[in-house]
Design a protein around this motif. Structure first.
Motif, PDB file in Angstrom:
ATOM      1  N   VAL A  95       4.513 -10.805   7.681  1.00  0.00           N
ATOM      2  CA  VAL A  95       3.387 -10.364   7.098  1.00  0.00           C
ATOM      3  C   VAL A  95       3.566  -8.977   6.454  1.00  0.00           C
ATOM      4  O   VAL A  95       3.594  -8.022   7.099  1.00  0.00           O
ATOM      5  CB  VAL A  95       2.077 -10.208   7.978  1.00  0.00           C
ATOM      6  CG1 VAL A  95       0.764  -9.953   7.380  1.00  0.00           C
ATOM      7  CG2 VAL A  95       1.957 -11.676   8.905  1.00  0.00           C
ATOM      8  N   ASP A  96       3.563  -8.970   5.154  1.00  0.00           N
ATOM      9  CA  ASP A  96       4.052  -7.768   4.628  1.00  0.00           C
ATOM     10  C   ASP A  96       2.820  -7.151   3.727  1.00  0.00           C
ATOM     11  O   ASP A  96       2.098  -7.816   3.271  1.00  0.00           O
ATOM     12  CB  ASP A  96       5.041  -8.130   3.336  1.00  0.00           C
ATOM     13  CG  ASP A  96       6.271  -8.775   4.101  1.00  0.00           C
ATOM     14  OD1 ASP A  96       6.551  -8.345   4.885  1.00  0.00           O
ATOM     15  OD2 ASP A  96       7.062  -9.457   3.223  1.00  0.00           O
ATOM     16  N   SER A  97       2.745  -5.984   3.843  1.00  0.00           N
ATOM     17  CA  SER A  97       1.733  -5.149   3.223  1.00  0.00           C
ATOM     18  C   SER A  97       2.190  -4.968   1.624  1.00  0.00           C
ATOM     19  O   SER A  97       3.336  -5.006   1.141  1.00  0.00           O
ATOM     20  CB  SER A  97       1.541  -3.795   3.551  1.00  0.00           C
ATOM     21  OG  SER A  97       2.456  -2.944   3.402  1.00  0.00           O
ATOM     22  N   GLU A  98       1.131  -4.995   0.595  1.00  0.00           N
ATOM     23  CA  GLU A  98       1.317  -5.084  -0.619  1.00  0.00           C
ATOM     24  C   GLU A  98       1.994  -3.870  -1.211  1.00  0.00           C
ATOM     25  O   GLU A  98       2.860  -3.892  -1.907  1.00  0.00           O
ATOM     26  CB  GLU A  98      -0.089  -5.377  -1.496  1.00  0.00           C
ATOM     27  CG  GLU A  98      -0.378  -6.824  -1.427  1.00  0.00           C
ATOM     28  CD  GLU A  98      -1.327  -7.202   0.104  1.00  0.00           C
ATOM     29  OE1 GLU A  98      -1.327  -6.208   1.023  1.00  0.00           O
ATOM     30  OE2 GLU A  98      -1.634  -8.438   0.338  1.00  0.00           O
ATOM     31  N   PHE A  99       1.469  -2.514  -0.754  1.00  0.00           N
ATOM     32  CA  PHE A  99       2.183  -1.476  -1.123  1.00  0.00           C
ATOM     33  C   PHE A  99       3.663  -1.075  -0.711  1.00  0.00           C
ATOM     34  O   PHE A  99       4.436  -0.999  -1.537  1.00  0.00           O
ATOM     35  CB  PHE A  99       1.208  -0.279  -0.851  1.00  0.00           C
ATOM     36  CG  PHE A  99       1.968   0.919  -1.050  1.00  0.00           C
ATOM     37  CD1 PHE A  99       1.794   1.555  -2.487  1.00  0.00           C
ATOM     38  CD2 PHE A  99       2.384   1.950  -0.380  1.00  0.00           C
ATOM     39  CE1 PHE A  99       2.230   2.527  -2.917  1.00  0.00           C
ATOM     40  CE2 PHE A  99       3.139   3.269  -0.713  1.00  0.00           C
ATOM     41  CZ  PHE A  99       2.988   3.490  -1.876  1.00  0.00           C
ATOM     42  N   PHE A 100       4.070  -1.290   0.584  1.00  0.00           N
ATOM     43  CA  PHE A 100       5.237  -0.941   1.183  1.00  0.00           C
ATOM     44  C   PHE A 100       6.097  -2.043   0.852  1.00  0.00           C
ATOM     45  O   PHE A 100       7.491  -1.575   0.901  1.00  0.00           O
ATOM     46  CB  PHE A 100       5.046  -1.033   2.672  1.00  0.00           C
ATOM     47  CG  PHE A 100       4.235   0.619   3.113  1.00  0.00           C
ATOM     48  CD1 PHE A 100       4.944   1.704   2.815  1.00  0.00           C
ATOM     49  CD2 PHE A 100       3.047   0.487   3.371  1.00  0.00           C
ATOM     50  CE1 PHE A 100       4.195   3.000   3.254  1.00  0.00           C
ATOM     51  CE2 PHE A 100       2.316   1.643   3.553  1.00  0.00           C
ATOM     52  CZ  PHE A 100       2.830   2.814   3.839  1.00  0.00           C
ATOM     53  N   HIS A 101       5.864  -3.374   0.530  1.00  0.00           N
ATOM     54  CA  HIS A 101       7.038  -4.335   0.116  1.00  0.00           C
ATOM     55  C   HIS A 101       6.713  -4.563  -1.310  1.00  0.00           C
ATOM     56  O   HIS A 101       7.339  -5.586  -1.661  1.00  0.00           O
ATOM     57  CB  HIS A 101       6.450  -5.585   1.040  1.00  0.00           C
ATOM     58  CG  HIS A 101       7.216  -5.328   2.595  1.00  0.00           C
ATOM     59  ND1 HIS A 101       8.364  -5.427   2.892  1.00  0.00           N
ATOM     60  CD2 HIS A 101       6.198  -4.700   3.430  1.00  0.00           C
ATOM     61  CE1 HIS A 101       8.130  -5.150   4.426  1.00  0.00           C
ATOM     62  NE2 HIS A 101       6.874  -4.592   4.758  1.00  0.00           N
ATOM     63  N   GLY A 102       5.937  -3.767  -1.775  1.00  0.00           N
ATOM     64  CA  GLY A 102       6.160  -4.034  -3.453  1.00  0.00           C
ATOM     65  C   GLY A 102       5.720  -5.174  -4.120  1.00  0.00           C
ATOM     66  O   GLY A 102       6.445  -5.846  -4.993  1.00  0.00           O
ATOM     67  N   LYS A 103       4.681  -5.624  -3.925  1.00  0.00           N
ATOM     68  CA  LYS A 103       3.760  -6.902  -4.488  1.00  0.00           C
ATOM     69  C   LYS A 103       3.709  -6.335  -6.159  1.00  0.00           C
ATOM     70  O   LYS A 103       3.005  -5.579  -6.096  1.00  0.00           O
ATOM     71  CB  LYS A 103       2.614  -7.193  -3.875  1.00  0.00           C
ATOM     72  CG  LYS A 103       1.928  -8.494  -4.517  1.00  0.00           C
ATOM     73  CD  LYS A 103       0.864  -9.037  -3.736  1.00  0.00           C
ATOM     74  CE  LYS A 103       0.441 -10.315  -4.495  1.00  0.00           C
ATOM     75  NZ  LYS A 103      -0.931 -10.585  -4.184  1.00  0.00           N
TER      76      LYS A 103
END
Length: 140
Positions: free
Chosen positions: A62-70
């Motif tokens: 489950v990736d966060s949008e900011f830290f994983h660059g969506k």
């Protein structure tokens, strides 16, 4: 220019969680209610996935949008401390690709969800995980 003092910024950033985010907790509770038993942040699996079903070789992130660059290519980049964030987020994207490739080459099924996707469509995410488990178990 940062709106916060260095002490305030440090306090804000130290409150950012790497595990146990709201999206992860919601997803974990939903999986548990369905009787799907998993391991959280399993260090024995490369990439330390948020949820692992080792028996079926399924890794869920489950990736966060900011830290994983969506939408990193089209999204506006951070203005404050830009060099740091560009390097950090680019490396996170690269690392995610490396983890996916490694796990898949070793027979794992990798499922990645954005945290907002989990929050908005929890049943859909749970359904995809359950489907992957059924497929791995030979039920489909």
């Amino acid at each position: 220019m940062d709106r916060h003092t260095p002490q305030q910024r440090s306090k804000n950033m130290s409150a950012v969680k790497s595990t146990g985010t709201k999206a992860e907790v919601c997803l974990g509770k939903a999986l548990w209610q369905l009787g799907l038993r998993y391991r959280k942040n399993n260090k024995t699996v490369f990439g330390k996935p948020d949820f692992t079903f080792k028996k079926y070789k399924i890794a869920v992130f489950v990736d966060s949008e900011f830290f994983h660059g969506k939408d990193w290519d089209t999204k506006k980049k951070p203005a404050t401390n830009a060099a740091f964030w560009l390097k950090k987020i680019s490396r996170n994207i690269e690392r995610d690709k490396e983890v996916n490739a490694y796990l898949q080459s070793n027979g794992w099924t990798v499922l990645r969800f954005w945290s907002k996707e989990v929050n908005k469509n929890l049943t859909g995410c749970v359904g995809l995980i359950a489907e992957a488990i059924d497929k791995a178990a030979g039920k489909i």
